[in-house]
Write an enzyme that holds these catalytic residues in place. Structure first.
Site, short mmCIF file in Angstrom:
data_model
loop_
_atom_site.label_atom_id
_atom_site.label_comp_id
_atom_site.label_asym_id
_atom_site.label_seq_id
_atom_site.Cartn_x
_atom_site.Cartn_y
_atom_site.Cartn_z
N LYS A 11 0.82 -1.22 0.00
CA LYS A 11 0.00 0.00 0.00
C LYS A 11 0.86 1.27 0.00
O LYS A 11 2.07 1.22 0.25
CB LYS A 11 -0.95 -0.06 1.20
N TYR A 51 -12.74 -1.54 -3.26
CA TYR A 51 -13.19 -1.63 -1.86
C TYR A 51 -14.70 -1.43 -1.74
O TYR A 51 -15.18 -1.06 -0.66
CB TYR A 51 -12.42 -0.63 -1.00
N ASN A 114 -2.10 0.43 6.73
CA ASN A 114 -1.59 -0.83 7.28
C ASN A 114 -0.72 -1.64 6.30
O ASN A 114 -0.66 -2.86 6.38
CB ASN A 114 -2.73 -1.67 7.86
N HIS A 117 -2.13 -5.37 1.55
CA HIS A 117 -3.43 -6.05 1.36
C HIS A 117 -3.19 -7.53 1.08
O HIS A 117 -2.22 -7.88 0.42
CB HIS A 117 -4.15 -5.41 0.16
N GLU A 128 -9.90 -9.90 -7.57
CA GLU A 128 -8.95 -8.81 -7.37
C GLU A 128 -7.76 -8.91 -8.33
O GLU A 128 -7.28 -7.89 -8.84
CB GLU A 128 -8.47 -8.82 -5.91
P1 IDP Z 1 -8.18 -6.41 5.72
O1 IDP Z 1 -7.37 -5.52 4.79
O2 IDP Z 1 -7.34 -6.93 6.86
O3 IDP Z 1 -8.91 -7.51 4.98
P2 IDP Z 1 -10.74 -5.04 5.97
O4 IDP Z 1 -11.60 -5.09 7.17
O5 IDP Z 1 -11.16 -5.79 4.74
O6 IDP Z 1 -9.26 -5.47 6.42
O7 IDP Z 1 -10.56 -3.49 5.60
C1 IDP Z 1 -9.97 -3.11 4.38
C2 IDP Z 1 -9.01 -1.97 4.64
O8 IDP Z 1 -9.74 -0.83 5.12
C3 IDP Z 1 -7.98 -2.24 5.75
O9 IDP Z 1 -6.87 -2.99 5.30
C4 IDP Z 1 -7.60 -0.83 6.14
O10 IDP Z 1 -6.70 -0.23 5.21
C5 IDP Z 1 -8.95 -0.13 6.07
N1 IDP Z 1 -9.65 -0.13 7.36
C6 IDP Z 1 -10.26 -1.19 7.96
N2 IDP Z 1 -10.79 -0.86 9.14
C7 IDP Z 1 -10.53 0.46 9.29
C8 IDP Z 1 -10.84 1.42 10.36
O11 IDP Z 1 -11.46 1.10 11.37
N3 IDP Z 1 -10.38 2.70 10.16
C9 IDP Z 1 -9.70 3.08 9.04
N4 IDP Z 1 -9.39 2.21 8.04
C10 IDP Z 1 -9.80 0.93 8.16
MG MG Z 2 -10.52 -7.44 3.66
#
Ligand code: IDP
Ligand code: MG
Length: 139
Positions: A11, A51, A114, A117, A128
């Site tokens: 990312k 997304y 984070n 992905h 994807e």
């Molecule tokens: P994942 O990437 O671990 O599968 P998901 O719940 O699918 O997590 O969320 C997709 C992306 O959205 C996350 O990787 C992160 O970048 C962002 N995200 C998820 N939860 C939050 C939040 O509570 N605040 C801000 N960004 C979030």
């Molecule tokens: Mg996810």
């Protein structure tokens, strides 16, 4: 049917902070083969589509802004049990909850930014991967 491929993006925060090399080294050392890979930047439309499952979430706008803020590395990876093993390698969504040694524990700044992905199912891995790559870009 289970497949042996997953899809990943390094990312924008991890690219910006110079972590492409270290992350790819960890991915290779964990037994994944790179099937396709490119440095690219998502448009707002790309990020909203990619997304789309999160469009009702309060963080959706922030997520789209972040994912379009700079280049990413998109890749398709191959290994037995690829989806599950790659989710283990990257760690929990929130780096505070991620296990020691995982990519998010090492390189993620926050639950939003984070670092990486990983697809959450074989079905999404296929969707994807096809979103980012055409057949002639895969090896
Ligand atoms: P994942 O990437 O671990 O599968 P998901 O719940 O699918 O997590 O969320 C997709 C992306 O959205 C996350 O990787 C992160 O970048 C962002 N995200 C998820 N939860 C939050 C939040 O509570 N605040 C801000 N960004 C979030
Ligand atoms: Mg996810």
């Amino acid at each position: 049917m289970a497949t042996n491929r997953t899809f990943t993006m390094i990312k924008p925060d991890a690219v910006e902070n110079g972590h492409i090399g270290a992350i790819l080294e960890k991915i290779a050392a964990s037994g994944f083969r790179i099937v396709a890979m490119k440095l690219t930047q998502m448009t707002t439309g790309d990020a909203k589509t990619f997304y789309g499952v999160h469009k009702e979430r309060p963080f959706f706008g922030e997520l789209v802004e972040y994912m379009t803020s700079g280049p990413i590395v998109a890749a398709i990876l191959e290994k037995d049990n690829a989806v599950e093993d790659f989710r283990t390698l990257i760690g929990a969504t929130n780096p505070e909850d991620a296990a020691e040694g995982t990519i998010r524990k090492l390189y993620a700044k926050s639950i939003g930014e984070n670092a990486i992905h990983g697809s959450d199912s074989d079905e999404n891995a296929a969707i994807e991967g096809a979103f980012h790559f055409s057949g002639r870009e895969m090896f």
